[in-house]
Design a protein around this motif. Structure first.
Motif, mmCIF file in Angstrom:
data_model
loop_
_atom_site.group_PDB
_atom_site.id
_atom_site.type_symbol
_atom_site.label_atom_id
_atom_site.label_comp_id
_atom_site.label_asym_id
_atom_site.label_seq_id
_atom_site.Cartn_x
_atom_site.Cartn_y
_atom_site.Cartn_z
ATOM 1 N N UNK A 6 0.829 -1.208 0.000
ATOM 2 C CA UNK A 6 0.000 0.000 0.000
ATOM 3 C C UNK A 6 0.863 1.257 0.000
ATOM 4 N N UNK A 7 2.136 1.101 -0.343
ATOM 5 C CA UNK A 7 3.114 2.183 -0.435
ATOM 6 C C UNK A 7 3.489 2.786 0.918
ATOM 7 N N UNK A 8 3.174 2.067 1.996
ATOM 8 C CA UNK A 8 3.548 2.537 3.329
ATOM 9 C C UNK A 8 5.067 2.521 3.476
ATOM 10 N N UNK A 9 5.724 1.460 3.028
ATOM 11 C CA UNK A 9 7.176 1.376 3.112
ATOM 12 C C UNK A 9 7.848 2.497 2.339
ATOM 13 N N UNK A 10 7.358 2.781 1.151
ATOM 14 C CA UNK A 10 7.908 3.873 0.350
ATOM 15 C C UNK A 10 7.750 5.198 1.086
ATOM 16 N N UNK A 11 6.587 5.421 1.668
ATOM 17 C CA UNK A 11 6.361 6.648 2.434
ATOM 18 C C UNK A 11 7.296 6.770 3.616
ATOM 19 N N UNK A 12 7.506 5.655 4.321
ATOM 20 C CA UNK A 12 8.427 5.661 5.458
ATOM 21 C C UNK A 12 9.831 6.057 5.038
ATOM 22 N N UNK A 13 10.348 5.378 4.018
ATOM 23 C CA UNK A 13 11.734 5.610 3.598
ATOM 24 C C UNK A 13 11.906 7.011 3.025
ATOM 25 N N UNK A 14 11.012 7.458 2.176
ATOM 26 C CA UNK A 14 11.177 8.788 1.587
ATOM 27 C C UNK A 14 11.015 9.887 2.642
#
Length: 132
Positions: free
Chosen positions: A81-89
């Motif tokens: 759900x793009x949560x990981x991408x949001x965390x890292x960015x």
């Protein structure tokens, strides 16, 4: 569903230990995350849905210009759900604001697309040595 990304949030050791165990396996015995993060990490980010911690990442640093991402985790039922991408960015943006110049991350080959394509990391060679 609204995901609330919180930078350097007040850490609940039990909640973060549960998330880590769910994401990576292992037991759920509480780990002293709060003390570790305050001592060794330059920044950390949590993803929350209705006050439930569903994602986490942090960066330790060398005291200078390099930060090393660790423990990127998303609850199994919240993945893709793009949560990981949001965390890292979000973490990378915060590290930039704090004046760091380099972000490092080690990852397994199956995560190449995530770190390279979604988060913008350039692949490099790295070494790993088990110490015990």
């Amino acid at each position: 569903m609204t995901v609330d990304l919180r930078i350097r949030f007040a850490v609940d050791d039990a909640a973060l230990s549960r998330l880590h165990a769910d994401a990576f396996g292992g037991d759920r015995t509480p780990t002293p995350w709060k003390a570790r993060l305050e001592q060794h990490s330059r920044s950390w980010v949590g993803a929350f849905v209705h006050d439930r911690l569903v994602g986490f990442v942090h960066a330790i640093w060398d005291g200078g210009t390099h930060a090393f991402l660790l423990d990127t985790a998303v609850a199994p039922d919240m993945r893709r759900q793009r949560i990981g991408t949001g965390l890292v960015t979000t973490l990378i943006d915060d590290l930039r604001e704090l004046g760091l110049e380099w972000g490092h991350v080690d990852y397994e080959p199956h995560l190449h697309g995530f770190y390279r394509d979604a988060c913008g990391f350039r692949p490099t060679d790295a070494g790993l040595l088990r110490l015990n």
